[in-house]
Design an enzyme around this catalytic site. Structure first.
Site, PDB file in Angstrom:
ATOM      1  N   GLY A 164       0.826  -1.215   0.000  1.00 24.36           N
ATOM      2  CA  GLY A 164       0.000   0.000   0.000  1.00 24.36           C
ATOM      3  C   GLY A 164       0.856   1.259   0.000  1.00 24.36           C
ATOM      4  O   GLY A 164       2.087   1.199   0.053  1.00 24.36           O
ATOM      5  N   LYS A 165       0.171   2.406  -0.051  1.00 22.14           N
ATOM      6  CA  LYS A 165       0.887   3.686  -0.144  1.00 22.14           C
ATOM      7  C   LYS A 165       1.777   3.903   1.083  1.00 22.14           C
ATOM      8  O   LYS A 165       2.952   4.246   0.958  1.00 22.14           O
ATOM      9  CB  LYS A 165      -0.138   4.829  -0.282  1.00 22.14           C
ATOM     10  CG  LYS A 165      -0.881   4.817  -1.611  1.00 22.14           C
ATOM     11  CD  LYS A 165      -1.880   5.938  -1.743  1.00 22.14           C
ATOM     12  CE  LYS A 165      -3.154   5.754  -0.948  1.00 22.14           C
ATOM     13  NZ  LYS A 165      -3.958   4.568  -1.322  1.00 22.14           N
ATOM     14  N   ASP A 169       1.334  -8.438   2.589  1.00 19.32           N
ATOM     15  CA  ASP A 169       0.148  -7.724   2.110  1.00 19.32           C
ATOM     16  C   ASP A 169      -1.044  -8.681   2.167  1.00 19.32           C
ATOM     17  O   ASP A 169      -0.988  -9.749   2.794  1.00 19.32           O
ATOM     18  CB  ASP A 169       0.399  -7.137   0.715  1.00 19.32           C
ATOM     19  CG  ASP A 169      -0.416  -5.861   0.495  1.00 19.32           C
ATOM     20  OD1 ASP A 169      -0.002  -4.793   0.965  1.00 19.32           O
ATOM     21  OD2 ASP A 169      -1.489  -5.954  -0.123  1.00 19.32           O
ATOM     22  N   PRO A 174      -3.040   7.902  15.502  1.00 12.12           N
ATOM     23  CA  PRO A 174      -3.919   8.415  14.441  1.00 12.12           C
ATOM     24  C   PRO A 174      -3.145   9.178  13.372  1.00 12.12           C
ATOM     25  O   PRO A 174      -3.575   9.246  12.223  1.00 12.12           O
ATOM     26  CB  PRO A 174      -4.879   9.345  15.183  1.00 12.12           C
ATOM     27  CG  PRO A 174      -4.859   8.872  16.594  1.00 12.12           C
ATOM     28  CD  PRO A 174      -3.473   8.333  16.835  1.00 12.12           C
ATOM     29  N   PHE A 216       1.186   9.982  12.341  1.00 16.98           N
ATOM     30  CA  PHE A 216       2.607   9.866  12.684  1.00 16.98           C
ATOM     31  C   PHE A 216       3.402  11.111  12.332  1.00 16.98           C
ATOM     32  O   PHE A 216       4.595  11.179  12.617  1.00 16.98           O
ATOM     33  CB  PHE A 216       3.241   8.676  11.951  1.00 16.98           C
ATOM     34  CG  PHE A 216       2.918   7.347  12.576  1.00 16.98           C
ATOM     35  CD1 PHE A 216       3.508   6.956  13.767  1.00 16.98           C
ATOM     36  CD2 PHE A 216       2.027   6.477  11.974  1.00 16.98           C
ATOM     37  CE1 PHE A 216       3.221   5.728  14.350  1.00 16.98           C
ATOM     38  CE2 PHE A 216       1.737   5.244  12.537  1.00 16.98           C
ATOM     39  CZ  PHE A 216       2.335   4.870  13.722  1.00 16.98           C
ATOM     40  N   HIS A 221      -8.201  15.422   2.289  1.00 22.00           N
ATOM     41  CA  HIS A 221      -7.358  14.274   1.927  1.00 22.00           C
ATOM     42  C   HIS A 221      -7.470  13.940   0.449  1.00 22.00           C
ATOM     43  O   HIS A 221      -8.410  14.372  -0.243  1.00 22.00           O
ATOM     44  CB  HIS A 221      -7.763  13.036   2.742  1.00 22.00           C
ATOM     45  CG  HIS A 221      -7.239  13.041   4.141  1.00 22.00           C
ATOM     46  ND1 HIS A 221      -7.864  13.720   5.163  1.00 22.00           N
ATOM     47  CD2 HIS A 221      -6.127  12.469   4.693  1.00 22.00           C
ATOM     48  CE1 HIS A 221      -7.175  13.561   6.284  1.00 22.00           C
ATOM     49  NE2 HIS A 221      -6.111  12.805   6.022  1.00 22.00           N
ATOM     50  N   LYS A 229      -8.777   7.823  -0.190  1.00 25.92           N
ATOM     51  CA  LYS A 229      -8.986   7.484   1.231  1.00 25.92           C
ATOM     52  C   LYS A 229     -10.359   6.847   1.417  1.00 25.92           C
ATOM     53  O   LYS A 229     -11.356   7.380   0.919  1.00 25.92           O
ATOM     54  CB  LYS A 229      -8.853   8.756   2.079  1.00 25.92           C
ATOM     55  CG  LYS A 229      -8.937   8.499   3.565  1.00 25.92           C
ATOM     56  CD  LYS A 229      -8.468   9.714   4.354  1.00 25.92           C
ATOM     57  CE  LYS A 229      -8.618   9.507   5.860  1.00 25.92           C
ATOM     58  NZ  LYS A 229      -7.917   8.320   6.345  1.00 25.92           N
ATOM     59  N   GLY A 248      -8.995   9.628  10.819  1.00 21.59           N
ATOM     60  CA  GLY A 248      -8.667   9.282  12.201  1.00 21.59           C
ATOM     61  C   GLY A 248      -8.106  10.486  12.950  1.00 21.59           C
ATOM     62  O   GLY A 248      -8.379  10.677  14.138  1.00 21.59           O
ATOM     63  N   THR A 249      -7.342  11.288  12.248  1.00 16.94           N
ATOM     64  CA  THR A 249      -6.758  12.486  12.870  1.00 16.94           C
ATOM     65  C   THR A 249      -7.858  13.460  13.312  1.00 16.94           C
ATOM     66  O   THR A 249      -7.813  14.014  14.415  1.00 16.94           O
ATOM     67  CB  THR A 249      -5.823  13.185  11.863  1.00 16.94           C
ATOM     68  OG1 THR A 249      -4.885  12.228  11.391  1.00 16.94           O
ATOM     69  CG2 THR A 249      -5.100  14.360  12.490  1.00 16.94           C
TER      70      THR A 249
HETATM   71  N1  LIG Z   1      -1.419   7.152  11.194  1.00 20.07           N
HETATM   72  C1  LIG Z   1      -0.927   7.793  10.117  1.00 20.07           C
HETATM   73  O1  LIG Z   1      -0.047   8.657  10.223  1.00 20.07           O
HETATM   74  C2  LIG Z   1      -1.457   7.436   8.773  1.00 20.07           C
HETATM   75  C3  LIG Z   1      -2.456   6.520   8.674  1.00 20.07           C
HETATM   76  N2  LIG Z   1      -2.935   6.138   7.458  1.00 20.07           N
HETATM   77  C4  LIG Z   1      -3.930   5.073   7.476  1.00 20.07           C
HETATM   78  O2  LIG Z   1      -3.269   3.857   7.123  1.00 20.07           O
HETATM   79  C5  LIG Z   1      -4.179   3.004   6.431  1.00 20.07           C
HETATM   80  C6  LIG Z   1      -3.576   2.612   5.087  1.00 20.07           C
HETATM   81  O3  LIG Z   1      -3.461   3.755   4.288  1.00 20.07           O
HETATM   82  P1  LIG Z   1      -2.858   3.672   2.802  1.00 20.07           P
HETATM   83  O4  LIG Z   1      -1.495   3.091   2.826  1.00 20.07           O
HETATM   84  O5  LIG Z   1      -3.070   5.009   2.221  1.00 20.07           O
HETATM   85  O6  LIG Z   1      -3.874   2.624   2.138  1.00 20.07           O
HETATM   86  P2  LIG Z   1      -3.615   1.625   0.919  1.00 20.07           P
HETATM   87  O7  LIG Z   1      -4.969   1.161   0.474  1.00 20.07           O
HETATM   88  O8  LIG Z   1      -2.714   2.271  -0.082  1.00 20.07           O
HETATM   89  O9  LIG Z   1      -2.824   0.400   1.568  1.00 20.07           O
HETATM   90  C7  LIG Z   1      -3.411  -0.603   2.362  1.00 20.07           C
HETATM   91  C8  LIG Z   1      -2.726  -1.911   1.996  1.00 20.07           C
HETATM   92  O10 LIG Z   1      -3.085  -2.930   2.929  1.00 20.07           O
HETATM   93  C9  LIG Z   1      -3.390  -4.096   2.168  1.00 20.07           C
HETATM   94  N3  LIG Z   1      -4.193  -5.035   2.954  1.00 20.07           N
HETATM   95  C10 LIG Z   1      -5.536  -5.172   3.005  1.00 20.07           C
HETATM   96  N4  LIG Z   1      -5.860  -6.163   3.849  1.00 20.07           N
HETATM   97  C11 LIG Z   1      -4.698  -6.665   4.332  1.00 20.07           C
HETATM   98  C12 LIG Z   1      -4.386  -7.707   5.243  1.00 20.07           C
HETATM   99  N5  LIG Z   1      -5.335  -8.439   5.841  1.00 20.07           N
HETATM  100  N6  LIG Z   1      -3.082  -7.943   5.517  1.00 20.07           N
HETATM  101  C13 LIG Z   1      -2.100  -7.230   4.940  1.00 20.07           C
HETATM  102  N7  LIG Z   1      -2.338  -6.225   4.060  1.00 20.07           N
HETATM  103  C14 LIG Z   1      -3.625  -5.952   3.775  1.00 20.07           C
HETATM  104  C15 LIG Z   1      -4.103  -3.553   0.958  1.00 20.07           C
HETATM  105  O11 LIG Z   1      -4.230  -4.513  -0.063  1.00 20.07           O
HETATM  106  P3  LIG Z   1      -5.514  -4.352  -1.075  1.00 20.07           P
HETATM  107  O12 LIG Z   1      -5.311  -3.038  -1.775  1.00 20.07           O
HETATM  108  O13 LIG Z   1      -5.354  -5.543  -1.976  1.00 20.07           O
HETATM  109  O14 LIG Z   1      -6.739  -4.372  -0.218  1.00 20.07           O
HETATM  110  C16 LIG Z   1      -3.148  -2.404   0.605  1.00 20.07           C
HETATM  111  O15 LIG Z   1      -2.015  -2.863  -0.108  1.00 20.07           O
HETATM  112  C17 LIG Z   1      -5.493   3.784   6.343  1.00 20.07           C
HETATM  113  O16 LIG Z   1      -6.329   3.422   7.437  1.00 20.07           O
HETATM  114  C18 LIG Z   1      -5.049   5.231   6.488  1.00 20.07           C
HETATM  115  O17 LIG Z   1      -6.047   6.077   6.979  1.00 20.07           O
HETATM  116  C19 LIG Z   1      -2.455   6.681   6.311  1.00 20.07           C
HETATM  117  C20 LIG Z   1      -1.490   7.639   6.336  1.00 20.07           C
HETATM  118  C21 LIG Z   1      -0.895   8.089   7.591  1.00 20.07           C
HETATM  119  O1  LIG Z   2      -5.538   7.929   4.723  1.00 20.70           O
HETATM  120  C1  LIG Z   2      -4.639   8.807   4.842  1.00 20.70           C
HETATM  121  O2  LIG Z   2      -3.981   9.226   3.885  1.00 20.70           O
HETATM  122  C2  LIG Z   2      -4.364   9.330   6.191  1.00 20.70           C
HETATM  123  N1  LIG Z   2      -4.938   8.753   7.210  1.00 20.70           N
HETATM  124  C3  LIG Z   2      -4.798   9.129   8.575  1.00 20.70           C
HETATM  125  C4  LIG Z   2      -6.102   9.669   9.100  1.00 20.70           C
HETATM  126  O3  LIG Z   2      -7.179   9.159   8.741  1.00 20.70           O
HETATM  127  O4  LIG Z   2      -6.067  10.586   9.916  1.00 20.70           O
HETATM  128  C5  LIG Z   2      -3.619  10.036   8.808  1.00 20.70           C
HETATM  129  C6  LIG Z   2      -3.417  11.060   7.735  1.00 20.70           C
HETATM  130  O5  LIG Z   2      -4.438  11.992   7.816  1.00 20.70           O
HETATM  131  C7  LIG Z   2      -3.372  10.408   6.357  1.00 20.70           C
END
Ligand SMILES: NC(=O)C1=CN([C@@H]2O[C@H](COP(=O)(O)OP(=O)(O)OC[C@H]3O[C@@H](n4cnc5c(N)ncnc54)[C@H](OP(=O)(O)O)[C@@H]3O)[C@@H](O)[C@H]2O)C=CC1
Ligand SMILES: O=C(O)C1=N[C@H](C(=O)O)C[C@H](O)C1
Length: 248
Positions: free
Chosen positions: A11-12, A34, A104, A106, A133, A137, A143-144
């Protein structure tokens, strides 16, 4: 060396985390999992800390398994309400040396934005949150934004603040945003954005706006690595990266 496994590695955020862990001198990336992969690969690889950036609907199953194995977890995935946090505390009681960080956000700046907002909350009659965002998303509000609203609501309750003024009696659904513990939260999804938030405070004759912008996902990595470095020495549940930032 801290042996780290990443869940959601394609994922991203997971992909960015793999790069950051590989570049860190004190970490070794031992597993990148993944959707289709088995969690058992984490134990086979000897992972000590897991970073989870998956999806709200799968993260609890991942954490239950990690806690059972005594693997520490640093979690960025969203979707944690009080009921989920309470379940985590129960699981952790059975594995008292394991640590779980739920963050929520980082980004150091976003954590400061939330802390500043909580500090300002008691001084203003009005407050609303706008989170902005990228359109890929899946969850809203972010979450933030939820966490910010909870912190503000707690600060207002402690200060004995009254209800936020709002004379609206007729409106279209959604026009006034979501209600998170009495705080209005508005969501924008726009191509070109990454992660942004404004907290607007108002009182007679003045407003205060606190804004944070993440312009690239690398902005989250210092916080992720801080969590990875600190979590094994912090058993139990920690909610919010601010607890690892020596802010007081
Ligand atoms: N706390 C923080 O600072 C931040 C939090 N986030 C949060 O992180 C989460 C992910 O964001 P983002 O990377 O943008 O999302 P993405 O959709 O780009 O990535 C999620 C990845 O997880 C995979 N996945 C799904 N189910 C499983 C599983 N059971 N086991 C392992 N991998 C799995 C997905 O595969 P598939 O696509 O095939 O489903 C995908 O590759 C979100 O909830 C987002 O809000 C994001 C940015 C910052
Ligand atoms: O999905 C995102 O991109 C992000 N998710 C987190 C959130 O839901 O607060 C953190 C950040 O905002 C990026």
């Amino acid at each position: 060396m801290i042996k780290v496994g990443v869940l959601g590695a394609k994922g991203k955020m997971g992909a960015q985390t793999c790069l950051a862990v590989e570049e860190a001198d004190d970490c070794e990336l031992v597993a990148r999992l993944d959707q289709a992969d088995e969690l058992e690969e984490l134990t086979k690889a000897g992972a000590q800390v897991v970073v989870d950036f998956t999806r709200p609907e799968v993260v609890m199953d991942n954490l239950e398994w990690c806690i059972e194995q005594g693997i520490h977890a640093v979690v960025g995935t969203t979707g944690f309400d009080e009921s989920r946090l309470s379940t985590l505390r129960t699981w952790l009681e059975a594995s008292p040396s394991t640590g779980v960080l739920i963050a929520p956000n980082f980004s150091i700046g976003a954590v400061l934005m939330m802390q500043f907002a909580a500090k300002a909350a008691r001084y203003y009659e009005s407050v609303e949150i706008i989170e902005l965002h990228h359109p890929d998303k899946v969850d809203a509000p972010s979450g933030t934004a939820r966490r910010t609203a909870e912190l503000i609501a707690a600060a207002r309750a402690e200060a004995g603040s009254g209800p936020i003024p709002d004379a609206t009696t007729t409106s279209l659904d959604g026009a006034r945003g979501a209600d998170v513990e009495g705080i209005r939260v508005h969501g924008v999804r726009l191509r070109g954005l990454i992660a942004h938030q404004e907290v607007l405070f108002g009182d007679t004759g003045e407003t205060l706006t606190i804004r944070h912008d993440s312009m690239a996902r690398v902005s989250f990595m210092a916080g992720v690595l801080l969590g990875v470095r600190r979590i094994s020495g912090t058993p139990g549940l920690t909610v919010g990266l601010e607890h690892f930032m020596d802010l007081d």
